[in-house]
Motif scaffolding. Structure first.
Motif, PDB file in Angstrom:
ATOM      1  N   VAL A  85      50.708  38.347  38.391  1.00 17.02           N
ATOM      2  CA  VAL A  85      49.682  37.651  37.330  1.00 17.02           C
ATOM      3  C   VAL A  85      48.576  36.781  38.125  1.00 17.02           C
ATOM      4  N   TYR A  88      46.526  38.804  40.557  1.00 19.98           N
ATOM      5  CA  TYR A  88      45.379  39.408  39.651  1.00 19.98           C
ATOM      6  C   TYR A  88      44.354  38.500  39.468  1.00 19.98           C
ATOM      7  N   TYR A 158      45.162  40.890  32.246  1.00 21.93           N
ATOM      8  CA  TYR A 158      45.992  41.591  33.131  1.00 21.93           C
ATOM      9  C   TYR A 158      46.973  42.598  32.498  1.00 21.93           C
ATOM     10  N   THR A 347      43.459  46.652  41.741  1.00 22.71           N
ATOM     11  CA  THR A 347      43.443  45.251  40.755  1.00 22.71           C
ATOM     12  C   THR A 347      44.486  44.273  41.339  1.00 22.71           C
ATOM     13  N   VAL A 348      45.785  44.698  41.822  1.00 21.47           N
ATOM     14  CA  VAL A 348      46.524  43.679  42.257  1.00 21.47           C
ATOM     15  C   VAL A 348      46.901  44.049  43.710  1.00 21.47           C
TER      16      VAL A 348
END
Length: 499
Positions: A85, A88, A158, A347-348
């Motif tokens: 998280v 992200y 997320y 994204t991550v």
């Protein structure tokens, strides 16, 4: 002093500059702030997150306050959250850096300080030594400014992205309902993973009650790593009791994901290489032409054969997602054998156990709709590309110096034969460029062994692979037996290395 290893600091809690404490964290943050200012990033946004380990709340507060006093806009996440998280958030919020207070799957007495740079990727050399120099130059007292928590919508954003992954990556194939057994191993991934799986359409989840709530003492497993012997016993027992289709274990900061599956001999955990190639194949079936997949020098070679068969490019890096996330343009999936999977690098840009769990559930759901299992998929890959059996022998030693001494002894007198097979030898410390590292690679016909000292623990790590061609479906069992015999010989050799 503690030095920056895998993307930051990690060590035991205690007093002094060689352990994790408030002073160590404050000095590290002052050094990080100075390094960012030197790169004209002063005043930028920095995300600070934490897990639920001993000291994490205080260390996150100190980190946020030192950064705020240094003139940065600090997003201090409001609760203990999974490491992915924070990764992200750095990318989603266009932050110049991020810090996650975590020691991942280390024992209860440890904590750590993980640094992300702009774009959400892990810190990369030579930035680590540059920050160390600024830490050494920092003086007491270090100014601090109180910081309120913020970023309350980061988790929901997320989760919304993760819930879309079955459609984005898994395609439009038919899906069947599945039952999942789950454990976060006393870490911070429990509620987040259950929410993510539910939002993606997987609500029949049975959690290991004793391990669901965050507990920094890890009472049921002193080494809270799903790869450790016994760590997943409660999970596999629950999976059998509830007649699950899939078992999922996260490590305490939820950046790693391990899968358990039913077999005719009972439930077992998949190795990281098995999960890695299964998820890679799932992603590649819907990936654009000429997509890139990547793994590391210590992982199985099976992905290098699967990728071209699926029309994809293949890359190999050193261990760690600081390298894998930078494997090249067009990256759609990366994994390392230590149950780390990056299924959504847009994204991550780090390993993410939550998104890997969702994609694994999607794969099992689609397979069940066709009357197939993950074991069926592994058998099909073996028939086409050969049996690729892997294992890891991890030898605990008194300290990291002892591990280095074993590697140096092998460097001076390398074996000419392993598992009755002549082997070539590459000393990767003698290479130039990004592939230079303290590792020895031995390769022969159907055998491969990589030996290196751990970068974070007093361990010697040995990565084994045996490859055996398969004549067809009827030859699968014999090929598997032959590969296991060679793998056993490699294990026996590795266990002699600690004396």
């Amino acid at each position: 002093m503690l030095t920056f290893g895998t993307a930051g600091l990690r060590g035991p809690l205690g007093p002094g500059p060689d352990e994790m404490n408030v002073t160590t964290v404050a000095r590290a943050t002052a050094g990080l702030a100075a390094w960012l200012r030197d790169r004209c990033l002063g005043g930028g946004r920095v995300v600070v997150g934490r897990d639920a380990r001993h000291g994490s709340a205080e260390f996150a507060e100190v980190t946020a306050e030192v950064l705020a006093a240094a003139g940065f806009v600090v997003i201090r996440l409001p609760e203990p959250l999974p490491t992915p998280v924070t990764a992200y958030a750095v990318r989603a919020l266009d932050a110049v850096a991020g810090v996650q207070i975590t020691a991942s799957h280390n024992p209860p007495a440890d904590n750590g300080y993980k640094v992300y740079v702009d774009g959400g990727a892990q810190l990369l050399a030579p930035a680590d030594t540059e920050i160390e120099q600024r830490i050494a130059a920092s003086t007491e007292p270090i100014p601090r400014t109180p910081v309120e928590t913020s970023g309350g919508d980061v988790l929901s954003r997320y989760l919304a992205r993760v819930a879309q992954l079955p459609q984005l990556l898994g395609g439009s194939g038919e899906r069947a309902d599945i039952r999942i057994a789950f454990t976060p191993l006393h870490g911070v991934g429990g509620a987040t993973a259950v929410h993510a799986l539910g939002a993606a359409g997987f609500s029949d989840i049975h959690a290991v009650a004793e391990q669901f709530a965050p507990d920094p003492d890890f009472p049921t497993t002193p080494f809270p790593n799903p790869e450790e012997p016994g760590a997943a016993d409660l999970l596999l027992r629950l999976a059998e009791q509830v007649d699950a289709d899939l078992a999922i274990a996260l490590d305490p900061d939820a950046d790693r994901c391990a899968l358990g599956v039913p077999t005719p001999e009972g439930w077992r955990m998949l190795r990281g290489d098995e999960t890695g190639v299964l998820l890679a194949d799932h992603v590649l079936r819907t990936a654009p032409a000429d997509a890139l997949v990547a793994t590391t020098i210590v992982s199985s070679r099976l992905l290098s054969r699967l990728a071209p068969a699926r029309g994809a490019r293949y890359a190999e890096t050193l261990t760690g997602f600081k390298w894998l996330a930078r494997a090249g343009d067009g990256l759609v999936y990366a994994y390392e054998e230590a149950i780390g999977h990056c299924v959504d690098p847009a994204t991550v840009r780090d390993k993410d156990g939550i998104s890997a769990a969702v994609l694994a559930a999607d794969l099992v759901s689609q397979l069940r709709a066709r009357g197939r299992t993950l074991i069926d998929e592994l058998d099909e890959l073996a028939i086409r590309f050969g049996v690729h059996l892997t294992d890891q022998v991890s030898l605990r030693l008194p300290d990291q110096r002892a591990a280095a001494e074993v590697v140096n002894a092998l460097r001076a007198a390398p074996p000419a034969e392993l598992a009755a097979t002549p082997v070539d030898y590459v000393d990767m410390s003698a290479l130039r460029g990004r592939m230079r590292t303290d590792a020895l690679v031995f390769t022969g016909d159907g055998v491969r062994l990589v030996i290196r000292p751990s970068g974070t623990e007093p361990k010697l790590k040995c990565y084994l692979e045996a490859v055996q061609p398969v004549s067809g479906p009827s030859g699968l069992a014999a090929a598997g037996k032959a590969a296991e015999e060679r793998l056993s010989e490699l294990r026996d050799y590795c266990r002699t290395l600690a004396g």
